[in-house]
Design a protein around this motif. Sequence first.
Motif, PDB file in Angstrom:
ATOM      1  N   GLN A   1      25.557  34.473  43.379  1.00 60.99           N
ATOM      2  CA  GLN A   1      24.300  34.493  42.627  1.00 60.99           C
ATOM      3  C   GLN A   1      24.235  35.715  41.714  1.00 60.99           C
ATOM      4  O   GLN A   1      23.710  35.631  40.603  1.00 60.99           O
ATOM      5  N   SER A   2      24.731  36.840  42.211  1.00 62.98           N
ATOM      6  CA  SER A   2      24.788  38.064  41.403  1.00 62.98           C
ATOM      7  C   SER A   2      26.241  38.516  41.360  1.00 62.98           C
ATOM      8  O   SER A   2      26.680  39.309  42.207  1.00 62.98           O
ATOM      9  N   LEU A  32      29.668  40.235  41.120  1.00 56.94           N
ATOM     10  CA  LEU A  32      30.137  41.607  41.031  1.00 56.94           C
ATOM     11  C   LEU A  32      31.079  41.717  39.835  1.00 56.94           C
ATOM     12  O   LEU A  32      31.610  40.717  39.352  1.00 56.94           O
ATOM     13  N   LYS A  33      31.290  42.929  39.356  1.00 55.39           N
ATOM     14  CA  LYS A  33      32.116  43.087  38.164  1.00 55.39           C
ATOM     15  C   LYS A  33      33.143  44.199  38.339  1.00 55.39           C
ATOM     16  O   LYS A  33      33.017  45.063  39.209  1.00 55.39           O
TER      17      LYS A  33
END
Length: 587
Positions: free
Chosen positions: A79-80, A82-83
């Motif tokens: 959903q969010s 990571l980078k």
Amino acid sequence: MKKIVLIVNAASLIMSLQGGETKNLSPAAEKSYLSSFYDQVTSSFTQFNSVYSSLTQQLEDTASYFLGSAGSKLRVQPQSPLKVEEGKNISLAEKKFLSAWERNNARKKSLEEILSIKKLDRPLKIGLSVTGGGFRAMILTGGYMAALEEWGVLAWISHIAALSGSTWFLIPWMMSQLSVHRYQTKIAQKIQDGTLSISSSILQRADMDLVSFWQKVIWPKIAVGQPVGWVDWYGGLLSYLLFHEKGTVVQGSQWYDHHFSDLASIVEKGLGPLPLCASISMHKDTAGNARYNWYEFTPFDVRNLTLGLSVPMSAFGSNFNKGLQTSMAPEQSLGFFLGMFGSALAINFADATRIFFDEAEKKEEASYLEAMQSHAVRTLLAELKKIYPKFFYNRYMAAQVPNPFFGMSTPLSNWLTGRKLLTFLDAGPDANIPILSLMQRERELDVIIVADSSSDADTGQEAKKMINTLIQEGFDYKRVDTGSSNSLHFYKTSDSRDPRIIYLNFFIENQQQKIDNDKELSIFAKQHKLDTFNISACINSGACNTFNFNYTPEEFEQLSSLGSLAIMVYKDAIAKFIAQEFGKAEE
């Protein structure tokens, strides 16, 4: 297992020739020997190709069968996402750790008092670098750290860089939350009762529970399409030896349930040093040149030190595209990392050529015959490279992980951004002293203590390699002691911001004389039977060899105590050097 035996057979053939079995042969007999040797290696590779292809297909078929049902459930879209983080700055989590560590140190015995220094120019931050060498390195690292703990210096060490066998001590010790002395006692007990020994019956032990290991560790990786290989099983075995319940040092979970990120809750409170474990991966740069990139693994993140790119530890193994996480995967087990950090057998024949033969030919002390033998084997390997390039370059025992830099833009090479998987192995074959992590400017280390457990530490080769690496990185380190000792070195640069480096090893020069002239050392040596222990003979006999995983209680006590003795012998000289650089010693 057959696959591993075939590889070992081929490696044994090469090492037996390199070891000098042709020294007394006539030219005609030597030519016949080489011809026979070539035929045996070729035969081994042919068999290996057949077995490896079969095993690979079986694994792929098994994964394909299950992926249809379970794979879709386990491959979760984040959903969010990571980078990938760019830049060589330390993470926010590490900055919080440093703040907590400094607060805790305000309540500790002062470093001035420990080192008998009247006043320091500033509060010092110390790093420790410990090296590889299998169980020998694991045991010696414990000895070094036990003496540093007894001295009081360990409490002032904020970062510990480790690779290969030293990680097998560092990580379980930190997980245990015990003092080094108490953890050493636990390890000694495991050796005493035989539960830290690799034997033919180990896979038959009821408490190993391979079914649960498959369900909790192996199957989830297959279900999401992650590579599964030798490192997973080898690391699982190491995890079992170090964490299993009988004599365990970690309570409340099974040996296969641990993760590297579990240490984050300990580290972020400043309750211990930050572990910086090393692994390497061969990359090609934008010019097409192949070189090892060093990776740093902490409970918080995984960082490519060469490129300055990092991903969160929890996402190492997830799929990424253009710097963003595209799917979540189960976090790698701690056993996987223990296996990867200590996977010296994952070198390929290109590595072996460089390490065992190319470098051997350059040694000044090598005889003409030894140089010729090295050249002969190197020539043979060059022919094998033409016939079987796949076997020459592939790393069949290395760890493989989805490439977090896949699809990223320049300045990365197309080679790197276009690869689906990255291959990782033990950093020791490139350099056995992990130093680069400790040189990161933001860590602000003032002193680095290097405790070397290399089997050839007495030659100073790894110390030279360390300094050459630092010079290549732009540091102008020079040795500032008399240069007469191979066991204790001091280094510094022209820039006062760079950490001073103190190098020591376990080959203590004039050891018996030093023991005889000091009552404390004499008592310690007698108590731990060091008066009857010859480390060179132990290494040459194979008992202290890098690939020996079975130590007797007496060998453990002697080897560990030898590491401690090295710190005890040199601590006054170390304190004097620190006093000269950062303060004024008491009169």
